[in-house]
Design an enzyme around this catalytic site. Structure first.
Site, PDB file in Angstrom:
ATOM      1  N   HIS A  19       0.820  -1.216   0.000  1.00 38.17           N
ATOM      2  CA  HIS A  19       0.000   0.000   0.000  1.00 38.17           C
ATOM      3  C   HIS A  19       0.855   1.269   0.000  1.00 38.17           C
ATOM      4  CE1 HIS A  19      -4.189   0.753  -0.142  1.00 38.17           C
ATOM      5  NE2 HIS A  19      -4.420   1.075   1.104  1.00 38.17           N
ATOM      6  N   ASN A  66      -6.928   6.493   3.583  1.00 39.72           N
ATOM      7  CA  ASN A  66      -8.328   6.786   3.301  1.00 39.72           C
ATOM      8  C   ASN A  66      -8.696   8.257   3.422  1.00 39.72           C
ATOM      9  OD1 ASN A  66      -8.490   4.065   2.902  1.00 39.72           O
ATOM     10  ND2 ASN A  66      -9.748   3.637   4.680  1.00 39.72           N
ATOM     11  N   ASP A  91      -0.786   2.363  -5.451  1.00 39.27           N
ATOM     12  CA  ASP A  91      -0.745   0.921  -5.699  1.00 39.27           C
ATOM     13  C   ASP A  91      -1.990   0.441  -6.432  1.00 39.27           C
ATOM     14  OD1 ASP A  91      -1.930   1.648  -3.007  1.00 39.27           O
ATOM     15  OD2 ASP A  91      -2.568  -0.445  -3.104  1.00 39.27           O
ATOM     16  N   ASN A 112      -9.456   3.286  -2.067  1.00 38.43           N
ATOM     17  CA  ASN A 112     -10.045   4.225  -1.117  1.00 38.43           C
ATOM     18  C   ASN A 112      -9.317   5.565  -1.050  1.00 38.43           C
ATOM     19  OD1 ASN A 112     -12.167   2.559  -0.402  1.00 38.43           O
ATOM     20  ND2 ASN A 112     -11.011   1.572   1.228  1.00 38.43           N
TER      21      ASN A 112
END
Length: 187
Positions: A19, A66, A91, A112
């Site tokens: 991530h 997020n 990613d 997100n």
């Protein structure tokens, strides 16, 4: 001026995870172009410098993935940077490890961090570089997968992907996105 943003999560706990590839690309750009990304502001860490003669800001949001849009909008508003001059690196689990997909605009594709940025900016009309981290194994939780680290073999592919991403971003910094797409999409 271009705002180049790499998405990731802050703290050592997330370093080297799938991530955090956006942070990893920003770190490589930072070294390549001697731009220190160490000033805390705009809910992130940033640095100003030049890439291929173009003034740029490199930004790593510290809001967690997020809420990435908070940092992006804060920096963009301060410097009066239009969405088309914001470049997001993040990613993508739908691309093979180390592969790139460059687009001038588009949906969040289920990511997100990108959903939040699009919502905060009110548009999806900004360029992005998606860096492949490989597909999630069957029966593995998505969150566990994106927060996992690369194998040694995968890490070698990721290093090549990061280098290609930096070369593509250098082209994009001087408004050669179409050329970057032609050369680096799928590489």
């Amino acid at each position: 001026m271009k705002l180049i943003v790499g998405l990731g999560n802050p703290t050592a706990k997330y370093e080297g995870t799938r991530h955090n590839v956006g942070f990893d690309v920003i770190d490589m750009l930072s070294k390549e172009y001697n731009i220190a990304v160490d000033t805390a502001k705009y809910k992130g860490l940033y640095g100003k410098g030049r890439i291929e003669g173009q003034n740029v800001i490199l930004l790593k949001p510290m809001t967690y993935m997020n809420l990435s849009g908070e940092s992006v909008v804060a920096a963009a508003n301060y410097y009066k940077i239009l969405p088309e001059d914001i470049l997001i690196i993040y990613d993508d689990i739908n691309l093979d490890v180390g592969r790139l997909r460059i687009r001038e605009k588009g949906s969040a594709g289920g990511h997100n961090g990108m959903k939040h940025i699009i919502a905060q900016l009110g548009t999806d009309g900004f360029p992005r570089v998606r860096v492949g981290v490989g597909m999630k194994p069957p029966k593995m939780d998505l969150v566990d997968y994106v927060l996992s680290r690369f194998s040694k073999e995968e890490q070698e592919k990721m290093e090549a992907g990061y280098e290609n991403a930096c070369k593509a971003i250098a082209l994009m910094a001087v408004d050669e996105t179409a050329q970057a797409m032609n050369i680096y999409n799928g590489k």
